[in-house]
Design an enzyme around this catalytic site. Structure first.
Site: not given
Ligand SMILES: NC(=O)c1ccc[n+]([C@@H]2O[C@H](COP(=O)([O-])OP(=O)(O)OC[C@H]3O[C@@H](n4cnc5c(N)ncnc54)[C@H](O)[C@@H]3O)[C@@H](O)[C@H]2O)c1
Length: 444
Positions: A282
């Site tokens: 983030c």
């Molecule tokens: N990790 C955090 O602490 C956090 C906190 C707030 C917001 N976010 C936001 O949330 C979003 C997701 O982050 P995350 O940390 O969960 O990411 P992550 O990488 O842990 O998980 C994302 C998942 O999406 C899957 N994926 C990718 N493309 C895909 C598609 N087209 N169809 C289906 N699945 C697909 C990946 O295989 C993966 O399992 C980002 O935008 C991030 O900035 C993350």
């Protein structure tokens, strides 16, 4: 016969009714740090949940109730999978049966440091292919203001279904804080903004089923901006305190004591702490989504860019502190044994994405240091040609190191044992505060 307006109103009230009675099928696209806890929470609330991910290994693990996310307990996951409340799949066809679809895919930066929204586009294309009247789509991935309006809505409109009448679209920023024992999906208030009032109402109704407080805002763009304000606020304040740390260092003042003193002011001050640099998915990335969009509108996001520069300089500063501390012991960096404590980007998590430890290790190796690391949450480190395994944080390992560097202050570390056995410690987190032992401690 129903007039078109009545039919649309029916679709909306049918959807809201299904949500309120928990008969709605909820699909979560992207089952990572954000999506898996969310999918589990909806399943625990009794919803039929379809989890969709492109990674077959993750899907297989979910099917076996074997969690890969620290905040999701395997036994709980196993329970909802066994009851068939959560069904995980790589097959997009599952989207056709969903009443609400929540998108939680990654939003990284490209090598050029521009936003990479290709995952959102890919997910939207899958949704588009299976869209049917009466569905609610919510984007949770952090992104630049305007993504829903300018990117997702036109793709959904291509289905021929009318937004706000037949398909509903909202943005709701995710605020999950991995490893936080006090705040989790259920008790972190949720901001929701729809593309129109009907979409806002449907998305609010959905989240109210599993979240204690939902705060609607007037547009998707406002909701997108809320997330960027929160993360920019943190990034800028951390940048400010990191700069303060650099100034204090030069002046021979203990920045940690300065912050402790300032924090006694009961109003108008909020403590932030310096560190070895920003990490995670983030803070190093999200504000850049905003500055990129601002540039397109001819506005420079000066605070964001300055904070990013200062924060990105911190790993090198840590390496300079290590070099100076070794020099005081009459040792060059080349050939010195350096033990890095904690390679995750923050305490008590296993996530190493963008972790400052990676840069610190690379700089030290480039200078010829012999580097090891210990991290109870990260068994192996593979990054950009780097391949290392965690060693035990034993008295022998601490004694053998010319310098021990505390990068992630995990609570599992025994800091008294560390100051008792190490010779020299560079402590970037003030983790050894008030402890004394054999080690000479150099703070950031
Ligand atoms: N990790 C955090 O602490 C956090 C906190 C707030 C917001 N976010 C936001 O949330 C979003 C997701 O982050 P995350 O940390 O969960 O990411 P992550 O990488 O842990 O998980 C994302 C998942 O999406 C899957 N994926 C990718 N493309 C895909 C598609 N087209 N169809 C289906 N699945 C697909 C990946 O295989 C993966 O399992 C980002 O935008 C991030 O900035 C993350």
């Amino acid at each position: 016969m129903l007039q078109p307006t009545e039919a649309a109103a029916d679709l909306h009230s049918e959807l809201v009714d299904k949500i309120a009675t928990r008969q709605a099928v909820v699909a979560v696209v992207g089952l990572g740090y954000v999506g898996l806890p969310l999918a589990t929470e909806f399943a625990l609330a009794g919803f039929q949940v379809r989890g969709l991910d492109v990674d077959p290994v993750r899907i297989d693990r979910i099917r076996h109730g074997n969690s890969y996310i620290g905040d999701v307990n395997s036994a709980i996951l196993h329970g909802v999978v066994a009851k068939e409340l959560l069904q995980a799949t790589t097959d997009d066809a599952a989207l056709a049966g969903a009443d609400a679809i929540i998108v939680c895919v990654p939003t990284p930066l490209r090598k050029t440091k521009d936003p990479d929204v290709s995952y959102i586009v890919d997910a939207a294309a899958r949704i588009q292919a299976h869209a049917r009247p009466g569905q609610l789509i919510v984007l949770e991935s952090t992104t630049y203001p305007g993504t829903c309006e300018e990117l997702v809505a036109p793709m959904l409109a291509e289905t021929g279904l009318e937004l706000g009448r037949e398909l509903f679209l909202a943005f709701s920023p995710e605020r999950v804080d991995p490893g936080n024992q006090r705040y989790s999906t259920r008790n972190i208030p949720k901001v929701v903004g729809g593309i129109d009032p009907a979409s806002t109402r449907a998305a609010t109704a959905l989240y109210e089923q599993i979240i204690e407080r939902v705060h609607p805002v007037s547009t998707t763009k406002t909701a997108e901006m809320v997330k960027l304000l929160e993360n920019t606020f943190r990034s800028v304040n951390i940048g400010l305190i990191n700069e303060f740390a650099l100034i204090c260092d030069r002046m021979g003042v203990d920045v940690w004591e300065v912050i402790e003193g300032a924090a006694t002011k009961p109003f108008g001050f909020m403590p932030f702490y310096p560190g070895p640099g920003l990490g995670g998915h983030c803070l190093p990335i999200d504000p850049i989504y905003l500055s990129w969009k601002a540039k397109l509108l001819d506005i420079e996001a000066n605070f964001i860019d300055l904070a990013a520069r200062i924060n990105a300089s911190m790993p090198r500063h840590v390496v300079e502190k290590i070099a100076a501390a070794l020099n005081d012991d009459g040792k060059p960096v080349r050939g010195s044994h350096i033990l890095v404590l904690g390679v995750a980007y923050k305490p008590d998590v296993s996530d190493t994405r963008e972790s400052p430890a990676l840069d610190i290790i690379k700089h030290l190796l480039a200078r010829g240091a012999l580097v090891h690391y210990t991290d109870p949450h990260v068994d192996e480190l593979r990054y950009d040609g780097l391949e290392m395994g965690s060693i035990e944080c034993s008295p022998q390992a601490l004694e053998a190191a010319d310098c021990v560097v505390i990068v992630a202050n995990h609570t599992a570390f025994d800091y008294q044992a560390i100051v008792d056995h190490a010779r020299l410690i560079v402590d970037t987190r003030n983790a050894t505060k008030a402890l004394s032992g054999r080690a000479r401690v150099v703070k950031l």
